[in-house]
Motif scaffolding. Structure first.
Motif, PDB file in Angstrom:
ATOM      1  N   UNK C 473       0.980  -1.114  -0.050  1.00  0.00           N
ATOM      2  CA  UNK C 473       0.031   0.068  -0.083  1.00  0.00           C
ATOM      3  C   UNK C 473       0.945   1.202  -0.014  1.00  0.00           C
ATOM      4  N   UNK C 474       0.279   2.458  -0.306  1.00  0.00           N
ATOM      5  CA  UNK C 474       1.123   3.695  -0.331  1.00  0.00           C
ATOM      6  C   UNK C 474       0.530   4.300   1.071  1.00  0.00           C
ATOM      7  N   UNK C 475       1.367   4.936   1.575  1.00  0.00           N
ATOM      8  CA  UNK C 475       1.060   5.511   2.833  1.00  0.00           C
ATOM      9  C   UNK C 475      -0.223   6.455   2.863  1.00  0.00           C
ATOM     10  N   UNK C 476      -0.992   6.446   3.643  1.00  0.00           N
ATOM     11  CA  UNK C 476      -2.287   7.297   3.769  1.00  0.00           C
ATOM     12  C   UNK C 476      -2.228   8.659   4.307  1.00  0.00           C
ATOM     13  N   UNK C 477      -1.485   8.721   5.255  1.00  0.00           N
ATOM     14  CA  UNK C 477      -1.014  10.084   5.692  1.00  0.00           C
ATOM     15  C   UNK C 477      -0.396  10.852   4.658  1.00  0.00           C
ATOM     16  N   UNK C 556       2.971  -0.870   3.489  1.00  0.00           N
ATOM     17  CA  UNK C 556       2.373  -1.856   4.276  1.00  0.00           C
ATOM     18  C   UNK C 556       2.091  -3.249   3.355  1.00  0.00           C
ATOM     19  N   UNK C 557       2.271  -4.297   3.668  1.00  0.00           N
ATOM     20  CA  UNK C 557       2.178  -5.568   2.686  1.00  0.00           C
ATOM     21  C   UNK C 557       0.506  -5.805   2.370  1.00  0.00           C
ATOM     22  N   UNK C 558       0.220  -6.043   1.164  1.00  0.00           N
ATOM     23  CA  UNK C 558      -1.056  -6.414   0.581  1.00  0.00           C
ATOM     24  C   UNK C 558      -1.228  -7.843   1.250  1.00  0.00           C
ATOM     25  N   UNK C 559      -2.443  -8.256   1.929  1.00  0.00           N
ATOM     26  CA  UNK C 559      -2.552  -9.591   2.253  1.00  0.00           C
ATOM     27  C   UNK C 559      -3.883 -10.077   1.371  1.00  0.00           C
TER      28      UNK C 559
END
Ligand code: HEM
Ligand SMILES: [Cu+2]
Lengths: 454, 110, 628
Positions: C473-477, C556-559
């Protein structure tokens, strides 16, 4: 894992991939050539000169049309050969198609060549002389007193190509060098003096030190005087000058040569005198240039003849409103070195192949003063918008012919073995190649009348 | 498309005939271009009509457009339509007066 | 064949191996790959870099507009750098003596900004990158129909791009005559030179020929793929709107680009062979009659150019709609409202876009009849545009919206595009255009459409598909830190331009209007405001670049193969998809937007879900490929 529908058709679209691909490509090609044809229409409607008709070699164009039509038949036969599982039929027809493509291109090459070697000169009054130039082309012969280099862009290797020994002052196109292309002087062999008396050449190292010295002195130009008299013998094609006058020549790299123009006369072997754009054909500047009064006489006779014919076939019409008449009567074609020879040739008939590249010709040679010339060029895109669009469209078309030929050659060499293993795939290949080929033929079917005939 | 060998074999003769017709029509085009029909636009119209006929032969017979899939007709119709737009609008925009001229040609000047 | 289930609980690294049987070398895997996904990423990276570079050019221009005659800051620093320092010194000496941007440099950057943004930034990103990556996945194809051709498209584009970039270092510099490259100016700039082949103007044309050829090959590939490689059950009206938009875009490229190719070739002839396609009789340059035949027409160039360039603006916007139409339903958890209407609108839009081009040419002296025609078609074309926008807005209605970064960008797209489109309407009328043509108003109009419009959509797309492409994922903040300032500064930049335009600010003034101080003084301060907006926008992109960079390796890894709970086929592939995309050939059982369907167990039912009610896989498109 393979991409589906490379050979068999997908049931709902009914098509295999490459077939969709090639038709889409053709749709885009329609727009490409459509854009070119629109440009043709646009330019023709806006032309402020007499649009050339029958000026290209119709015989060669006609021959090429036949070649392309023939190859269209053979390519579809090659496809049928695969479908009918007849190898010989496939092989020979494909081979002939490829050969036709190269035949077409060769003929085109000779057509282009003839145009490149042919010149047109617009005189100040609008009269146009067509003809060939002597081998050395049109040259300005200029004796130099001083050369000013402009360091921002100066490129001695470029303008020193034209440096020669000084010309004799009596002028004329034929000078002491005998008229042939004058040998240029090697760049290291020409010595110049700078304003502060140093002697230098313009060979690379010397030039760089000149440049460095100028930079030091915060100057961006330097004026040099030749130690021994030199001249410049500038061939005006392909060279273009930034400007010129009796006393200066300015090259495109900013170098300005001061001195004296020795000769700026153009020599031309005239084969057509086109007086249509002159205000009065009888007072055209051409007649003075042609010297021999017999030419005017021959012109008058031909005009009379055409007028008579026109009056017979179109009684009551104004001949001056008929493009056809104007072209026949006011555009005078020369077929001999002297008026007498011209008459004789005419009486005898010109022969079917008189306009083919291998035919021999003799034309009168004339000298045209630079001051009488409005502009001149060979028959390349520069001459007028007709030749511009002619070269562009036929050039692009030729590129398509070449590409098509190469693709078919590829099929022939590398895919023929599929005839045994995967004939339907081969048939598809030949079909796609063929579709492209027919399109190329189809474009030509329009090009031929639009450029050669109408 | 029915492209069985027998069917293709039947077409072969047609291809040859069309080829000959095309050659003949080329000769006709050349000949017509030397005939003086009075105005040049008449020569133009006649010459282009022959050329159009020739290309339709190529398209229909050689390119098999006489029995093609609907999809391909759609592509080509669309591009021909745009081509038409391009031809006409280029000319009209170039010289708006053209509409007027056409009008005058038919109804005379005011 | 069973439907691939939603949540694969498998180690993702495993099947990446399954699919790479014949491991190609690194060079062929990442550089000369024929895999549509790799090519998509290649387009994406080059597009983003071009976008960044084009933006940099504009910042230099904004400097002189705000502070004409003041030396550029930072030149000394750049000149001091190792390796490039010398080049910078040499180059600025020629083009910005003393650090002051010369008019020639301004023109050069202006022309190249437009060219790079349109032809090398947005089109490669929107159409080529997203189209290449996502479209085959969404229709369940293993690759494009012609993978090699696809690679060729990219490399032709790459060569074109490199030619453009290299032209900055020619003695004459890069092209200087606007992205429209109008003749006769474009033809006669750097015309009487030793070698016209070695000028920026000529290279621009040559580069365009490459880029255009690339687009043509690309569009042939896209259309063939969309028509022939749809998987079983994927009927036309089950295609996600994304694919429809790509289909229409492809047709625009296919049929509109050739006339531009013609224009480029003819202008090339004019420049290097001395023809006069676009040069009128009696053309005088620098007080001298040019040695040309004349007889050509500058208007012809404009026709050929705008015949392409109006459809081109829809090439810029349709991929944006494509992306948004996936992001909005997914994050609003609502079906796309009026899917069919949107499809028909896109088709209408595509067709009409070929009929309006001369609204860019009202001031060329066309007559009233033709002007009327073009006004009518131009007004007509805004109808389908409005329908598209409205459908997207209504799709939000009653949704439980997830405001993640991509949704923020997507929702900002709607009003921003709205402003851009609505400000186009007045321009459609020739009598208003008389006043506004070639002013900053026009600049404002189309930038609202392309910058906070298309570019926001592209950002949304990046955040949306990043997990599929990289497995992280890209970081949302950071994403929000990217979004909010970007939204603010976009409006600071382009809003005041409307005001400037009404005040008659010409779009090509290099001093921002200082020379006309008596009439412009009241508004000169807006120049500075806009320029500050531009620098602010630049700073706002830092979080994005950092985010992109860090997330590739550290996100963050995609699960879950379908992390957003989306419905289209690309989400049933492994993450990231290996060569060949799908583990088994997928089947499409339903329409593309089954979100929150009453009676279904979850709030989304993917197209590949064969269990939920309403599943059907029409046999109109038989399942078995002929070659396996
Ligand atoms: C929705 C309806 C739209 C209308 C009625 C419209 C109308 C116009 C008009 C009349 C002009 C010419 C202005 C002039 O030069 O004086 C123009 C310019 C422009 N429009 Fe639009 N437009 C619309 C949408 C779009 C969209 C969706 C885009 C692209 C993404 C776009 C991009 C452009 C561009 C790039 C220019 C300026 C080209 C130039 O001169 O450099 N427009 N628009
Ligand atoms: Cu437009």
């Amino acid at each position: 894992m393979e991409i589906p529908y490379t050979v068999t058709a997908r049931p709902d679209t009914g098509l295999w991939n490459a077939k969709i691909g090639v038709w889409l490509f053709l749709a885009s090609e329609v727009m490409l050539f459509g854009g070119l044809f629109s440009s043709y229409i646009f330019l023709r409607l806006g032309a402020d000169y007499f649009w050339p008709i029958h000026e290209l070699n119709v015989k060669m164009g006609c021959f090429n049309t036949a070649v392309l039509i023939g190859s269209s038949v053979t390519i579809v036969m090659a496809w049928a050969g695969v479908k009918m599982r007849n190898y010989k039929m496939y092989f020979w027809n494909l081979l002939i198609t490829i050969l036709c493509a190269f035949l077409f291109l060769s003929v085109k090459f000779f057509e282009y060549k003839a145009k490149i070697e042919h010149y047109g000169v617009v005189l100040k009054d609008g009269t146009i002389l067509l003809g060939h130039q002597p081998e050395e082309g049109y040259r300005y012969k200029f004796n130099a007193d001083a050369v000013t280099l402009n360091f921002k862009e100066a490129d001695p290797a470029y303008f020193m190509r034209y440096a020669t020994k000084a010309f004799a002052e009596h002028g004329g196109a034929h000078d002491e060098h005998g008229g042939a292309a004058t040998p240029t002087l090697p760049i290291e062999g020409v010595k110049f003096k700078t304003e502060d008396g140093k002697v230098t050449t313009l060979a690379t190292n010397d030039f760089l030190s000149l440049k460095a010295a100028a930079k030091e002195a915060k100057k961006d130009s330097v004026k040099l005087t030749p130690v021994e008299p030199i001249g410049f013998n500038v061939q005006l094609l392909p060279q273009r000058l930034a400007s010129h006058s009796d006393k200066t020549l300015a090259f495109l790299d900013g170098t300005v040569v001061e001195g004296k123009m020795v000769s700026d006369k153009m020599e031309l072997h005239v084969d057509v005198i086109d007086t249509r754009a002159a205000p009065d054909a009888d007072k055209s500047m051409a007649w003075a240039i042609m010297k021999d009064a017999g030419w005017k006489h021959a012109f008058d006779e031909a005009r009379e003849e055409h007028l008579k014919k026109f009056k017979e076939s179109h009684p009551g019409d104004d001949p001056m409103k008929s493009d056809h008449y104007l072209r026949e009567a006011l555009r005078f074609e020369i077929h001999g070195e002297t008026p007498a020879a011209h008459e004789a040739n005419h009486k005898q008939g010109l022969g079917f192949f008189h306009d083919m590249p291998w035919a021999e010709h003799h034309y009168p040679t004339v000298q045209i003063e630079a001051k009488d010339i409005q502009r001149w060029s060979n028959f390349l895109p520069k001459w007028n918008t007709y030749y511009a669009i002619y070269f562009t469209i036929t050039g692009l078309h030729g590129a398509h012919v070449l590409a098509g030929a190469l693709v078919m050659l590829y099929f022939l060499v590398f895919n023929s073995r599929w005839f045994k293993t995967d004939p339907e795939h081969l048939a598809n290949r030949v079909e796609t190649g063929g579709l492209f080929w027919h399109f190329v033929d189809l474009v030509w079917i329009f090009l031929f009348p639009l450029l050669y005939l109408l | 498309m029915a492209n069985s060998p027998e069917e293709v074999a039947k077409h072969v003769k047609t291809y040859l005939k069309v080829g000959i017709a095309l050659l003949f029509l080329t000769a006709v085009t050349v000949w017509l271009s030397y005939v003086d029909f009075g105005t040049h636009s008449r020569n133009m119209t006649i010459g282009l009509a022959v050329a159009t006929f020739k290309t339709s032969l190529v398209v229909l017979i050689f390119m098999h457009m006489n029995h093609e899939r609907p999809l391909i007709y759609k592509f080509m119709l669309f591009s021909m339509l745009l081509l038409g737009v391009m031809f006409t609008l280029f000319v009209f925009v170039r010289d708006d007066g053209l509409l007027l001229k056409g009008y005058e040609a038919v109804f005379g000047k005011h | 064949m069973s439907a691939t289930t939603l949540t694969h609980d498998h180690a993702h690294d495993d099947h990446a191996h399954d699919h790479a049987h014949h491991e190609p070398g690194w060079l062929y895997k990442y550089i000369f790959s024929t895999d549509h996904k790799v090519i998509g990423v290649q387009y994406g990276i080059s597009g983003l870099l071009f976008l960044l570079f084009g933006f940099f050019l504009m910042m230099v221009m904004r400097w002189t507009i705000a502070y004409p005659g003041v030396p550029l800051p930072g030149i000394e620093f750049l000149s001091g750098l190792p390796v490039i320092g010398d080049v910078v010194t040499h180059w600025t000496e020629r083009w910005a003596p003393g650090g002051i941007v010369s008019p020639d440099l301004y023109n050069m950057f202006g022309a190249m900004h437009g060219t790079i943004m349109v032809f090398m930034g947005i089109v490669p990103l929107g159409f080529a990158a997203f189209g290449n990556y996502v479209m085959p996945l969404q229709i369940g194809a293993i690759d494009m129909a012609f993978p090699k051709l696809n690679a060729w498209s990219f490399w032709l584009f790459f060569i074109g791009g490199m030619l453009m970039m290299a032209s900055f270092f020619l003695p004459t510099g890069a092209a200087q005559t606007g992205w429209t490259n109008y003749s006769p100016l474009a033809t006669t700039t750097h015309y009487i030179v030793k070698n016209t082949w070695l000028t920026g103007q000529t290279w621009w044309l040559a580069a365009m020929v490459f880029v255009i050829s690339s687009s043509l090959l690309g569009s042939v590939n896209f259309i063939t793929t969309l028509l022939n490689l749809r998987v079983r059950g994927m009927t036309f009206f089950r295609l996600p709107f994304f694919c429809w938009a790509m289909l229409v875009t492809s047709f625009l490229l296919l049929l509109a680009f050739p006339p531009l190719e013609v224009a480029a070739i003819l202008q090339l002839f004019d420049r290097v062979f001395g023809s006069s396609f676009f040069l009128p009789t009696g053309l005088i340059q620098g007080g001298k009659l040019l040695d040309i035949s004349g007889g050509g027409s500058p208007l012809l160039y404009q026709h050929l150019f705008w015949f392409l360039a109006h459809p081109e603006v829809y090439v810029l916007i349709l991929p944006a709609f494509a992306i948004i139409s996936d992001v909005i339903p997914c994050n609003a958890r609502r079906p796309l409202w009026g899917y069919k209407m949107m499809v028909y609108s896109a088709l209408t839009l595509g067709f009409l876009s070929f009929l309006v081009w001369a609204h860019h040419m009202y001031l060329t002296g066309m007559g009233t009849t033709m002007a009327t025609y073009f006004q009518i078609t131009t007004v007509l074309i805004s109808v389908p545009s409005v329908i598209l926008l409205t459908c997207l807005m209504i799709s939000l209605w009653g949704g439980s919206i997830r405001f993640n970064t991509q949704m923020l960008f997507a929702s900002a797209f709607l009003p921003m595009f709205g402003i851009g489109g609505l400000t186009g309407l007045p321009l459609a009328f020739s009598f208003i255009d008389l006043h506004l043509h070639d002013t900053y108003y026009v600049i404002g109009h189309f930038h609202y459409v392309v910058a906070p419009g298309t570019i926001f959509a592209l950002f949304a797309g990046v955040y949306h598909w990043f997990p599929k492409v990289t497995g992280r994922f890209m970081n949302d903040t950071l994403g929000k830190l990217h979004f909010w300032p970007s939204l603010l500064f976009m409006n600071v930049i382009f809003g005041p331009m409307f005001v400037q335009g009404f005040a008659g600010f010409h779009r090509r003034w290099y001093d921002g209007g200082k020379a006309f101080e008596s009439t412009t003084q009241d508004l000169l301060w807006t120049n500075e405001l806009i320029s500050f907006g531009a620098w602010g926008l630049a700073i706002s992109q830092v979080p994005f670049i950092v985010n992109l960079w860090l997330s590739i390796k550290g996100g963050k890894k995609v699960t879950n193969d379908n992390p957003w709970g989306a419905t289209t086929l690309e989400w049933c592939t492994p993450t990231p998809p290996g060569h060949g995309n799908f583990l088994s050939e997928p089947v499409t059982y339903r329409g593309p937007y089954e979100y929150s369907v009453p009676g279904h167990d979850s709030d989304f039912t993917p197209q590949f879900d064969g269990q939920a009610p309403g599943a059907s896989a029409p046999a109109a498109t038989p399942p078995v490929a002929s070659h396996h």
